[in-house]
Design an enzyme around this catalytic site. Structure first.
Site, PDB file in Angstrom:
ATOM      1  N   GLU A   1      -2.488   6.946  -4.567  1.00  0.00           N
ATOM      2  CA  GLU A   1      -2.237   5.563  -4.985  1.00  0.00           C
ATOM      3  C   GLU A   1      -3.536   4.848  -5.348  1.00  0.00           C
ATOM      4  O   GLU A   1      -3.572   4.068  -6.299  1.00  0.00           O
ATOM      5  CB  GLU A   1      -1.499   4.802  -3.878  1.00  0.00           C
TER       6      GLU A   1
ATOM      7  N   HIS B   1      -1.337   2.519 -13.954  1.00  0.00           N
ATOM      8  CA  HIS B   1      -1.219   3.089 -12.604  1.00  0.00           C
ATOM      9  C   HIS B   1      -0.259   4.282 -12.627  1.00  0.00           C
ATOM     10  O   HIS B   1      -0.590   5.369 -12.148  1.00  0.00           O
ATOM     11  CB  HIS B   1      -0.717   1.992 -11.660  1.00  0.00           C
ATOM     12  N   GLU B   2       0.919   4.094 -13.219  1.00  0.00           N
ATOM     13  CA  GLU B   2       1.907   5.183 -13.254  1.00  0.00           C
ATOM     14  C   GLU B   2       1.391   6.352 -14.085  1.00  0.00           C
ATOM     15  O   GLU B   2       1.548   7.509 -13.707  1.00  0.00           O
ATOM     16  CB  GLU B   2       3.255   4.688 -13.785  1.00  0.00           C
TER      17      GLU B   2
ATOM     18  N   ASP C   1      -4.460   3.188  -8.817  1.00  0.00           N
ATOM     19  CA  ASP C   1      -4.870   1.780  -8.958  1.00  0.00           C
ATOM     20  C   ASP C   1      -6.162   1.671  -9.777  1.00  0.00           C
ATOM     21  O   ASP C   1      -6.287   0.805 -10.651  1.00  0.00           O
ATOM     22  CB  ASP C   1      -5.118   1.155  -7.574  1.00  0.00           C
TER      23      ASP C   1
ATOM     24  N   HIS D   1      -0.991   8.437 -12.203  1.00  0.00           N
ATOM     25  CA  HIS D   1      -0.360   9.310 -11.205  1.00  0.00           C
ATOM     26  C   HIS D   1      -0.178  10.739 -11.737  1.00  0.00           C
ATOM     27  O   HIS D   1      -0.186  11.697 -10.971  1.00  0.00           O
ATOM     28  CB  HIS D   1       1.009   8.756 -10.788  1.00  0.00           C
TER      29      HIS D   1
END
Ligand SMILES: [Zn+2]
Length: 687
Positions: free
Chosen positions: A586, A525-526, A590, A529
């Site tokens: 986000e 997830h990070e 995800d 980003h």
């Protein structure tokens, strides 16, 4: 905060209302996989790190996987009275961390010289807080009262900002969007007390109700601080009127997701010229900074301050500033102020009762002296082994991302290379900072408010001292016990504090599938980003610089738009839909996180000598279950409404069902029939 740091932390969980249609609930037997060449071991769900009791086997996983994975937990879990939401992962870990921190603070408190111990002891000393009354802020209120002219406002504003009290706007040190190696001053919109600018301006039922509660709260606070009768009413009117004017010139949260629009760098001379009514030089003086250039996150907001300064009379400014002094310090004042601040919190979140004082004091100590407290926490509760394991998982996820890049048909070779470079340049920090921060302010075991104001002043000074200096890439923006993670596009790095490297996200005893579904997904997830609709606008060095071929960028935009449109169709409460634009980054993260976690598991299994079937669930099924069970949560309806309006994260249910229904591998793992909610005909996918 202007900086577009993308954190993991959760938003809301929805009610049981299904967002997607689908067949009625039915019992579905888990499907065993085709035999694998390695040795197959039959184990229990608990053996691999999953919670059998959290499942609701009456729900078809192909209809609503979140409910299937979490329904049992949801049915038996009550949100504690002193919480607005409760998650199986975040809050359970938080509870453990909090107890550990309390023990540390009780112990260091025995040492009468301990800065940390004195800070916590003063916070716990309610009698001393009561005895001090409003004395800790009396001088500041007196200074406001002594103002003779609106022209004196900027200097006083600077003094308040220096103390972390932030009326009107916010000043901070930020990396230059155009040159990530530089730290410059940044001026951002601010000065309002409700969660969002829309709360002042919209006429829906929730906004109207919230405004009524806010008015009541502001007036009650003025009365507690000594304003009487009609004066308290006038003061309330003045404060809210000014805040409403500020709301009108503020950007919306969706507008603030466009980094290019947030980048308006002016020289000091240009800034001074831009505001005839606001003496910037007088403002900077008490802040002890003299910036060469300044970024404004909104030209319109700061242009709008001039007419406000021209039209608003001095007594109204005094009331507005006084309100902001009291509201910013309510938590460190006597109980009557704390209780009144809680009344407002209750209106915003639905939280039924206040947290016990020790919990608030642990939180505040962590806020004020986080890296001092964190040193104790790390020494006692963070083993070297988990750092090693997490580092390996980061490697596995990064490998999966790089592999996946090769398969993306919508990319061209040049853009793919640049994406790969950005991924390779991405740094990651795990556990705790390499160099701990030194806190230079003193604490007093008897004066809580004084300590808190000193801590706040230290924090502001520490931040502003970065202006004009080279960037320190090793600096952390979360304390080690924090149960969260983040990616910072301007530093192109991701950060995983010790706090999150715990069950149910991670445990050395869990199976690789379960760890990948938990912390693996968080890492993915990070990482994603760095490539979501905001992150993708920054290059490998963290500069806001376009590295995309125009045609590829167009294809990327179509893909991110698909996600925004799809999520805007998800209904959290009746007629309360997710804002797909606000949550776009986000949701993309995800989706990418889950996909990378699964790819990492598949890669790992190529060399695996044994395969664990847990209570009939295959390893891929375990990964999906682990991922969903990390998000099991409940939220009060008021909190959910606030979150949907203000939080860039989707409610938990959609953080599970959204990415999974967009991933064909999920439907294959659970053999979902085409056309079921979790195996839809139309999917979105970015990375
Ligand atoms: Zn995130």
């Amino acid at each position: 905060m202007r900086r577009v740091v993308a954190v993991l932390s959760f938003a809301a969980v929805s009610s049981a209302l299904a967002a997607c249609g689908g067949a009625p609930a039915q019992v579905t037997a888990p499907v065993a996989p085709a035999p694998e060449p390695p040795v197959t071991l039959q184990v229990s769900l608990a053996d691999v790190g999953l919670d059998a009791a959290a499942l609701d086997r009456a729900v078809d996983p192909c209809t609503d996987f979140y409910q299937f994975a979490c329904g049992g937990w949801i049915a038996k879990t009550e949100i504690p009275g002193d919480e607005a939401a409760w998650y199986r992962s975040f809050n359970e870990i938080d509870k453990r961390n909090e107890a550990a921190l309390r023990e540390i603070l009780d112990n260091v408190g025995k040492d009468s010289d301990s800065k940390l111990g004195k800070y916590y002891a003063a916070c716990m000393d309610e009698a001393a807080v009561e005895a001090a009354g409003v004395a800790p802020i009396a001088d500041l209120l007196k200074e406001v009262k002594a103002l003779k002219d609106v022209k004196q406002l900027p200097e006083l504003l600077g003094k308040l900002h220096r103390r972390g009290i932030k009326p009107l706007f916010r000043l901070s040190a930020e990396q230059d969007f155009g040159d990530a190696t530089r730290v410059i001053a940044s001026l951002d919109q601010g000065g309002i007390g409700m969660p969002d600018r829309d709360d002042y301006l919209k006429d829906d039922e929730r906004s109207v109700k919230l405004r009524a509660a806010y008015r009541k709260h502001v007036q009650a606070t003025f009365e507690l601080a000594g304003w009487k009768g009609k004066d308290a009413v006038t003061a309330t009117d003045d404060a809210i009127k000014l805040e409403t004017e500020l709301a009108k010139i503020s950007k919306t949260r969706v507008e603030r997701r466009d980094p290019k629009s947030l980048y308006n760098k002016l020289t000091r001379a240009e800034l001074v010229k831009a505001n005839a009514k606001l003496d910037w030089n007088a403002y900077f003086l008490p802040l002890d900074v003299s910036p060469v250039d300044v970024n404004l996150t909104s030209l319109a907001f700061f242009a709008g301050l001039d007419p406000l300064l021209a039209q608003t009379k001095l007594p109204a400014w005094k009331n507005y500033l006084s309100w902001h002094i009291v509201r910013a310090t309510s938590d460190v004042l006597p109980k009557r102020f704390v209780d009144e601040a809680f009344n407002w919190k209750k209106a915003v979140t639905g939280q039924a009762e206040q947290k016990p004082r020790w919990r608030r004091c642990v939180e505040d100590t962590d806020d004020s002296l986080g890296e001092l407290l964190g040193q104790h926490f790390v020494a006692l509760h963070f083993g070297g082994a988990s750092k090693q394991a997490a580092t390996e998982l980061v490697g596995a996820i990064r490998g999966a991302f790089a592999e996946n890049l090769k398969d993306l048909a919508w990319m061209d070779a040049a853009t793919r290379d640049k994406a790969l470079t950005k991924e390779q340049e991405m740094a990651f920090l795990i556990g705790f900072p390499a160099k701990w921060r030194t806190y230079t302010f003193e604490t007093d075991a008897k004066q809580y408010a004084k300590n808190a104001l000193a801590a706040s002043m230290f924090q502001v000074g520490y931040d502003l001292a970065r202006i004009g200096k080279p960037l320190n890439r090793e600096e952390w923006q979360m304390s080690p016990p924090t149960v969260n993670a983040y990616y910072d596009p301007q530093r192109n790095h991701m950060v995983f504090p010790a706090g999150i490297l715990q069950p149910p996200f991670f445990d050395a005893k869990f199976s690789p599938a379960v760890n990948l579904g938990g912390i693996g997904m968080v890492i993915g997830h990070e990482l994603t980003h760095g490539f979501d609709d905001e992150g993708a606008q920054f290059d490998a060095q963290g500069n806001l610089k376009n590295w995309w071929a125009p045609e590829v960028e167009k294809a990327f935009k179509a893909k991110t738009d698909c996600v925004a449109k799809q999520y805007s169709g998800f209904e959290a409460q009746p007629q309360l839909f997710i804002n797909g634009e606000l949550t776009n980054g986000e949701n993309i993260a995800d989706m990418g996180g889950l996909k990378m976690a699964l790819a990492a598991l598949r890669k790992l299994r190529e060399k695996q000598k044994e395969v664990k079937i847990a209570d009939g669930y295959t390893e891929e099924q375990q990964l999906f279950l682990a991922n969903a069970q990390a998000w099991c949560g409940k939220m009060r309806p008021e909190m959910e409404q606030t979150q949907i309006k203000t939080n860039p994260h989707s409610p938990a249910k959609f953080r599970v069902n959204g990415p999974m229904s967009n991933l064909p591998e999920f439907a294959a793992a659970f053999q979902c029939k085409a056309g079921t909610a979790m195996n839809p005909a139309n999917r979105c996918g970015v990375w």
